[in-house]
Design a protein around this motif. Structure first.
Motif, PDB file in Angstrom:
ATOM      1  N   GLU A 169      37.519  53.010  46.426  1.00 30.44           N
ATOM      2  CA  GLU A 169      38.293  51.793  46.667  1.00 30.44           C
ATOM      3  C   GLU A 169      39.674  51.921  46.027  1.00 30.44           C
ATOM      4  O   GLU A 169      40.672  51.483  46.599  1.00 30.44           O
ATOM      5  N   HIS A 170      39.718  52.502  44.828  1.00 32.68           N
ATOM      6  CA  HIS A 170      40.991  52.648  44.133  1.00 32.68           C
ATOM      7  C   HIS A 170      40.872  53.731  43.061  1.00 32.68           C
ATOM      8  O   HIS A 170      39.787  54.187  42.726  1.00 32.68           O
ATOM      9  N   TYR A 171      42.024  54.098  42.509  1.00 32.98           N
ATOM     10  CA  TYR A 171      42.121  55.160  41.514  1.00 32.98           C
ATOM     11  C   TYR A 171      43.030  54.610  40.412  1.00 32.98           C
ATOM     12  O   TYR A 171      44.227  54.399  40.636  1.00 32.98           O
ATOM     13  N   LEU A 172      42.476  54.306  39.222  1.00 31.86           N
ATOM     14  CA  LEU A 172      43.212  53.631  38.161  1.00 31.86           C
ATOM     15  C   LEU A 172      43.474  54.567  36.990  1.00 31.86           C
ATOM     16  O   LEU A 172      42.640  55.420  36.659  1.00 31.86           O
ATOM     17  N   ILE A 173      44.629  54.385  36.375  1.00 29.31           N
ATOM     18  CA  ILE A 173      45.036  55.208  35.231  1.00 29.31           C
ATOM     19  C   ILE A 173      44.712  54.455  33.937  1.00 29.31           C
ATOM     20  O   ILE A 173      45.003  53.260  33.806  1.00 29.31           O
ATOM     21  N   LYS A 174      44.097  55.156  32.988  1.00 30.55           N
ATOM     22  CA  LYS A 174      43.814  54.573  31.681  1.00 30.55           C
ATOM     23  C   LYS A 174      45.107  54.465  30.870  1.00 30.55           C
ATOM     24  O   LYS A 174      46.012  55.301  31.026  1.00 30.55           O
ATOM     25  N   PRO A 175      45.220  53.482  29.968  1.00 31.78           N
ATOM     26  CA  PRO A 175      44.239  52.414  29.726  1.00 31.78           C
ATOM     27  C   PRO A 175      44.247  51.388  30.862  1.00 31.78           C
ATOM     28  O   PRO A 175      45.304  51.075  31.407  1.00 31.78           O
ATOM     29  N   LEU A 176      43.069  50.904  31.230  1.00 31.12           N
ATOM     30  CA  LEU A 176      42.942  49.997  32.362  1.00 31.12           C
ATOM     31  C   LEU A 176      43.490  48.612  32.037  1.00 31.12           C
ATOM     32  O   LEU A 176      43.370  48.127  30.920  1.00 31.12           O
ATOM     33  N   GLN A 177      44.070  47.980  33.059  1.00 29.51           N
ATOM     34  CA  GLN A 177      44.433  46.564  32.981  1.00 29.51           C
ATOM     35  C   GLN A 177      43.252  45.788  33.566  1.00 29.51           C
ATOM     36  O   GLN A 177      43.007  45.837  34.767  1.00 29.51           O
ATOM     37  N   ILE A 178      42.518  45.092  32.722  1.00 28.54           N
ATOM     38  CA  ILE A 178      41.271  44.469  33.166  1.00 28.54           C
ATOM     39  C   ILE A 178      41.506  43.439  34.259  1.00 28.54           C
ATOM     40  O   ILE A 178      40.697  43.308  35.187  1.00 28.54           O
ATOM     41  N   ASP A 179      42.636  42.699  34.196  1.00 25.93           N
ATOM     42  CA  ASP A 179      42.931  41.714  35.246  1.00 25.93           C
ATOM     43  C   ASP A 179      43.101  42.394  36.601  1.00 25.93           C
ATOM     44  O   ASP A 179      42.625  41.897  37.628  1.00 25.93           O
ATOM     45  N   GLU A 180      43.785  43.545  36.593  1.00 26.52           N
ATOM     46  CA  GLU A 180      43.984  44.297  37.828  1.00 26.52           C
ATOM     47  C   GLU A 180      42.648  44.776  38.378  1.00 26.52           C
ATOM     48  O   GLU A 180      42.385  44.704  39.589  1.00 26.52           O
ATOM     49  N   LEU A 181      41.780  45.268  37.513  1.00 30.14           N
ATOM     50  CA  LEU A 181      40.478  45.760  37.938  1.00 30.14           C
ATOM     51  C   LEU A 181      39.630  44.641  38.532  1.00 30.14           C
ATOM     52  O   LEU A 181      39.023  44.801  39.597  1.00 30.14           O
ATOM     53  N   VAL A 182      39.580  43.490  37.860  1.00 30.35           N
ATOM     54  CA  VAL A 182      38.767  42.368  38.331  1.00 30.35           C
ATOM     55  C   VAL A 182      39.263  41.873  39.692  1.00 30.35           C
ATOM     56  O   VAL A 182      38.473  41.625  40.609  1.00 30.35           O
ATOM     57  N   LEU A 183      40.592  41.739  39.841  1.00 33.79           N
ATOM     58  CA  LEU A 183      41.148  41.291  41.118  1.00 33.79           C
ATOM     59  C   LEU A 183      40.822  42.284  42.227  1.00 33.79           C
ATOM     60  O   LEU A 183      40.446  41.900  43.341  1.00 33.79           O
ATOM     61  N   LEU A 184      40.934  43.562  41.921  1.00 32.74           N
ATOM     62  CA  LEU A 184      40.624  44.612  42.889  1.00 32.74           C
ATOM     63  C   LEU A 184      39.176  44.525  43.362  1.00 32.74           C
ATOM     64  O   LEU A 184      38.878  44.584  44.561  1.00 32.74           O
ATOM     65  N   VAL A 185      38.258  44.367  42.414  1.00 35.37           N
ATOM     66  CA  VAL A 185      36.840  44.303  42.732  1.00 35.37           C
ATOM     67  C   VAL A 185      36.526  43.079  43.571  1.00 35.37           C
ATOM     68  O   VAL A 185      35.805  43.150  44.573  1.00 35.37           O
ATOM     69  N   ARG A 186      37.055  41.932  43.197  1.00 35.41           N
ATOM     70  CA  ARG A 186      36.730  40.699  43.923  1.00 35.41           C
ATOM     71  C   ARG A 186      37.265  40.729  45.353  1.00 35.41           C
ATOM     72  O   ARG A 186      36.608  40.266  46.285  1.00 35.41           O
ATOM     73  N   ARG A 187      38.457  41.275  45.527  1.00 34.28           N
ATOM     74  CA  ARG A 187      38.992  41.376  46.886  1.00 34.28           C
ATOM     75  C   ARG A 187      38.150  42.321  47.735  1.00 34.28           C
ATOM     76  O   ARG A 187      37.903  42.062  48.918  1.00 34.28           O
ATOM     77  N   ALA A 188      37.709  43.414  47.158  1.00 33.61           N
ATOM     78  CA  ALA A 188      36.875  44.365  47.899  1.00 33.61           C
ATOM     79  C   ALA A 188      35.550  43.721  48.307  1.00 33.61           C
ATOM     80  O   ALA A 188      35.063  43.917  49.423  1.00 33.61           O
ATOM     81  N   ILE A 189      34.958  42.939  47.406  1.00 32.69           N
ATOM     82  CA  ILE A 189      33.685  42.272  47.709  1.00 32.69           C
ATOM     83  C   ILE A 189      33.881  41.209  48.780  1.00 32.69           C
ATOM     84  O   ILE A 189      33.041  41.049  49.679  1.00 32.69           O
ATOM     85  N   GLU A 190      35.002  40.489  48.729  1.00 28.42           N
ATOM     86  CA  GLU A 190      35.276  39.485  49.762  1.00 28.42           C
ATOM     87  C   GLU A 190      35.405  40.144  51.140  1.00 28.42           C
ATOM     88  O   GLU A 190      34.885  39.625  52.138  1.00 28.42           O
ATOM     89  N   ARG A 191      36.107  41.284  51.203  1.00 30.05           N
ATOM     90  CA  ARG A 191      36.230  41.981  52.490  1.00 30.05           C
ATOM     91  C   ARG A 191      34.873  42.453  52.995  1.00 30.05           C
ATOM     92  O   ARG A 191      34.566  42.347  54.185  1.00 30.05           O
ATOM     93  N   ARG A 192      34.049  42.969  52.086  1.00 27.77           N
ATOM     94  CA  ARG A 192      32.725  43.436  52.485  1.00 27.77           C
ATOM     95  C   ARG A 192      31.873  42.270  52.971  1.00 27.77           C
ATOM     96  O   ARG A 192      31.134  42.385  53.955  1.00 27.77           O
ATOM     97  N   THR A 193      31.987  41.128  52.296  1.00 33.22           N
ATOM     98  CA  THR A 193      31.212  39.955  52.692  1.00 33.22           C
ATOM     99  C   THR A 193      31.631  39.458  54.070  1.00 33.22           C
ATOM    100  O   THR A 193      30.789  39.138  54.918  1.00 33.22           O
ATOM    101  N   LEU A 194      32.949  39.405  54.339  1.00 34.77           N
ATOM    102  CA  LEU A 194      33.430  38.989  55.653  1.00 34.77           C
ATOM    103  C   LEU A 194      32.930  39.930  56.744  1.00 34.77           C
ATOM    104  O   LEU A 194      32.546  39.493  57.828  1.00 34.77           O
ATOM    105  N   LYS A 195      32.926  41.211  56.450  1.00 29.72           N
ATOM    106  CA  LYS A 195      32.440  42.187  57.421  1.00 29.72           C
ATOM    107  C   LYS A 195      30.972  41.949  57.748  1.00 29.72           C
ATOM    108  O   LYS A 195      30.560  41.954  58.906  1.00 29.72           O
ATOM    109  N   HIS A 196      30.157  41.723  56.693  1.00 25.46           N
ATOM    110  CA  HIS A 196      28.736  41.473  56.916  1.00 25.46           C
ATOM    111  C   HIS A 196      28.509  40.175  57.690  1.00 25.46           C
ATOM    112  O   HIS A 196      27.639  40.103  58.560  1.00 25.46           O
TER     113      HIS A 196
END
Length: 471
Positions: free
Chosen positions: A119-146
């Motif tokens: 889904e993505h490739y992140l450089i350490k140290p991670l920005q947790i807000d960026e990671l959480v937003l990325l994950v939630r958007r990916a899950i929303e897209r997967r849910t819409l597809k299903h």
């Protein structure tokens, strides 16, 4: 397949995304103890269920055992590295959301990871807000597809509505009427604005009836002059008028045993209205210029975007014909009154036109979705279909973005609520007022659409200072 039996992907409900974050399970594969522990604390604080793994092999075992929604893995680990873990994990669940992390920025590795399905490739140290937003958007897209896949499967299994996409409450009402009326012989009048899919409903009624194997014949009444329309409906004898070189059967004869769909029925002249009424009463007619009485077995389904009741009151349409046609009424809602159907429809058209035009377009971007949801679609489903077809043709990648859509489409007006960026109160106000507007000010219809009580809507309108004339 390596590493265990295939498992079905986990489907997340919308309320899981929006409110019950603990149901989203993340496997963290990280060989550094300190980094692994810190990620666990941060992700649990954000409401995720976290499963830890000390290396790639352990991460793969956790994926097998726990069926996570997300795999967050370090790139460089002893034994099985992040790329190999990504590959093997997606063999188990092809839709698993995988995010790779590394302390070393490497463009070639990033490209390789994305080709493997990361889904993505992140450089350490991670920005947790960026990671959480990325994950939630990916899950929303997967849910819409299903949801889109499940909707098409449900309609195909239970009803013969292959061409109709819709899961909103108003469309469920339409499906219920179709299911009830299809097996009968009753005449049906389909009403609604242009572009709402009235012909598709007529086709669904025919295909769900005992007449399905017989012809489904269509005629657009507004497109023809009176003399031509009469001949098209009833046929004509040789010499009946200039140019009638031979006998010709009309649509009634062609539809014998099946269904005749008369689109824009409100446009027919008084003379044609009389002949159509006679057919509905006696099931017989004569060809133009002929004396032979012809009897056929034809079911009539008519459609109009006009208010036939008002035309009857004004003397423009026969009252007796109106009641003969309107034995059962199917009212097609405008697209603005069924906003939850926008994305399933847009996705359906995107895949269809990508296939028809040999394009590799697979999805809508976030900005394209925002623009589509922010537009009122005065031309209804037909306009949406045309916009998506044009946009797919103009798109040269896998993702259709806002730049491929027509300029100005879906630009939010001043004062409209943006998500994110608005408070819950602002979003609620925008939802109530725009839904009420889409329903023509009818609080009962708006309450059904929003799944709240009429009293609640009236209370909110008073709080917003909306004058009584709009309530």
């Amino acid at each position: 397949m390596r590493g265990g039996a295939e498992r079905a992907p986990r489907v997340i409900a919308k309320d899981d995304i929006q409110g019950e974050k603990a149901r989203l399970r993340v496997v963290v594969a990280e060989d550094e103890d300190g980094a692994r522990g810190e990620l666990a604390i941060l992700l649990r604080h954000e409401g995720f269920e976290v499963v830890l793994a000390e290396d790639g092999a352990a991460g793969f075992a956790r994926v097998q055992d726990t069926a996570p929604d997300v795999l967050l893995t370090d790139l460089r680990m002893p034994g099985m590295d992040g790329i190999e873990l990504l590959r093997r994990a997606r063999e188990i669940d092809p839709e698993l959301i995988v995010v790779l992390m590394t302390a070393f920025a490497d463009v070639d590795t990033a490209i390789r990871a994305m080709k493997e399905g990361a889904e993505h490739y992140l450089i350490k140290p991670l920005q947790i807000d960026e990671l959480v937003l990325l994950v939630r958007r990916a899950i929303e897209r997967r849910t819409l597809k299903h949801e889109a896949v499940e909707l098409r499967a449900r309609l195909k299994e239970h009803l013969r509505f292959d061409a109709i996409i819709g899961n909103s409450p108003t469309m469920h009402e339409v499906f219920d009427v179709i299911e009830q009326v299809a097996p009968t012989k009753a005449s049906v009048l389909i009403t609604g604005e242009s572009g709402t899919g009235k012909e598709l409903v007529a086709q669904a009624i025919h295909e769900g009836s005992p007449r399905a194997a017989a012809p489904f014949v269509k005629l657009h009444c507004a497109a023809l002059a009176e003399t031509i329309l009469e001949s098209e409906l009833f046929g004509h004898e040789k010499g009946a008028f200039t140019g009638a070189a031979s006998r010709r059967d009309g649509r009634f004869k062609q539809a014998d045993g099946g269904t005749l769909f008369l689109d824009e029925i409100g446009a027919i002249s008084p003379a044609i209205q009389v002949k159509l009424l006679r057919f509905l009463q006696e099931r017989t007619f004569e060809r133009v210029g002929g004396n032979e009485t012809i009897k056929v077995d034809v079911r009539i389904i008519a459609a109009t975007n006009r208010d036939l009741g008002a035309d009857v009151a004004a003397g423009h349409f026969r009252e007796d014909l109106y009641y003969r046609l309107n034995v059962v009424n199917v009212e097609m809602p405008p697209l603005r009154a069924r906003p939850s159907d926008l994305l399933p429809l847009a996705t359906h058209f995107l895949h269809r036109f990508a296939s028809e035009n040999g394009k590799s377009v697979e999805e809508l971007s976030e900005d394209a979705i925002e623009r589509i949801l922010g537009y009122r679609w005065p031309g209804n489903v037909r306009e949406l279909e045309n916009v998506i077809e044009r946009s797919v043709i103009m798109c040269d990648g896998k993702t259709l973005t806002a730049k491929h859509l027509p300029a100005g489409l879906g630009v939010l007006p001043k004062g409209a609520a943006r998500i994110p960026g608005s408070t819950l109160g602002e979003i609620e106000r925008h939802a109530i007022l725009t839904t009420l507007d889409a329903c023509g000010g009818r609080t009962n219809a708006a309450a059904r659409m929003l799944d709240i009580s009429v009293r609640n809507i009236q209370y909110k309108l008073r709080a917003y200072g909306v004058p009584p004339s709009r309530r």
